[in-house]
Every structure is written in structure tokens, then in C-alpha cells.
Design an enzyme around this catalytic site. Structure first.
Site, PDB file in Angstrom:
ATOM      1  N   THR A  36      -3.743  -3.279   5.836  1.00 36.58           N
ATOM      2  CA  THR A  36      -3.232  -2.303   6.793  1.00 36.58           C
ATOM      3  C   THR A  36      -3.349  -2.820   8.220  1.00 36.58           C
ATOM      4  O   THR A  36      -2.432  -2.638   9.030  1.00 36.58           O
ATOM      5  CB  THR A  36      -3.987  -0.967   6.647  1.00 36.58           C
ATOM      6  OG1 THR A  36      -3.934  -0.562   5.276  1.00 36.58           O
ATOM      7  CG2 THR A  36      -3.374   0.113   7.505  1.00 36.58           C
ATOM      8  N   ASP A  60     -11.640  -8.057   2.455  1.00 37.40           N
ATOM      9  CA  ASP A  60     -12.764  -8.706   3.129  1.00 37.40           C
ATOM     10  C   ASP A  60     -13.255  -9.894   2.309  1.00 37.40           C
ATOM     11  O   ASP A  60     -13.585 -10.947   2.856  1.00 37.40           O
ATOM     12  CB  ASP A  60     -13.924  -7.724   3.336  1.00 37.40           C
ATOM     13  CG  ASP A  60     -13.574  -6.572   4.259  1.00 37.40           C
ATOM     14  OD1 ASP A  60     -12.669  -6.731   5.104  1.00 37.40           O
ATOM     15  OD2 ASP A  60     -14.206  -5.509   4.135  1.00 37.40           O
TER      16      ASP A  60
END
EC number: 4.2.3.3
Length: 137
Positions: A36, A60
């Protein structure tokens, strides 16, 4: 340089402002981001961004894998310190990997600005040594 850009939900607008303000510097580098965040950066600035999964879905960790291979030179991770994150162990692992591999890391806007300005001034020559690049070549 290869720059990773990550922002928690409440910090995405800050990331948009940062990348807009420093678009002329960032356009000279390869940008990577979680899903995003990368989409919002591209929509706001037109900068090309390699996008991974969103943070809670493994983004991540995907960026962490690049750090572990020394394929990222700088990380800007605008964290929300006031909100619990469901993927906090992934966040901690990414920060730890940045320390292990001596990757410059900013977790707030003030430090992010300093690092971006430093990139423009050539302050991270040690990353060229890590990659075996000769700056005079």
C-alpha cells in the site's frame, strides 16, 4: 542506491509528503516498498516503486530478505509508535537486520530527511564498497 520505503497506516501521509518533497533526489535511485505504501507513493509522485506484499502479509519480511542479501542500501520506515502492530515481530526483525548489515535506517521524519539529503551528498560511499563498486569506474 536501493532505498526501501515503509510506513505504518498512520504514517502513510507523512511518507507521501516526504517522497513528494524529495522526489527529485529519489527519482535517481531504485525504490522498494511494501504494497500500500508503494502504491500511494506512485500515485502521489509518479515515482516507479517495486512493490511487495503489505507489511502484515509479509512485505516487511520480503524487504528484510533483501537486506540480508545486502540488496538494500537504505531503509526509511516511518513507524507508528503509538499503535500496536499485529506484525510487530516482523518489524523488529527488519530493524535488527538493518543493524546486523549496517544499513542506514530512519524510523521518523526528521531522520528520514537527514538520510535523504545525505544520499544526495554522497554520504554512503561505504555501500559502494559493500557492493564491490568502484565510484571512479
Amino acid at each position: 542506491m536501493k532505498i526501501a520505503l515503509i510506513a505504518h497506516d498512520r504514517k502513510k501521509q507523512d511518507m507521501i509528503q516526504l517522497t513528494t518533497a524529495y522526489k527529485d533526489i529519489l527519482k535517481k535511485h531504485e525504490l522498494f516498498a511494501t504494497g500500500t505504501t508503494g502504491l500511494k507513493i506512485t500515485e502521489a509522485t509518479g515515482l516507479p516503486v517495486v512493490r511487495f506484499q503489505s507489511g502484515p502479509l509479509g512485505g516487511d519480511q520480503q524487504i528484510g530478505a533483501l537486506i540480508a542479501k545486502n540488496d538494500i542500501d537504505l531503509v526509511i520506515f516511518l513507524r507508528d509508535p503509538l499503535t500496536a502492530q499485529p506484525h510487530e515481530p516482523d518489524v523488529s526483525a527488519l530493524i535488527r537486520l538493518s543493524d546486523v548489515y549496517a544499513i542506514p535506517l530512519a524510523t521518523n521524519m526528521g531522520t528520514a530527511e537527514i538520510l535523504i539529503r545525505s544520499v544526495e551528498e554522497g554520504a554512503f560511499e561505504f555501500r559502494n564498497i559493500v557492493h564491490g563498486r568502484d565510484r571512479d569506474a
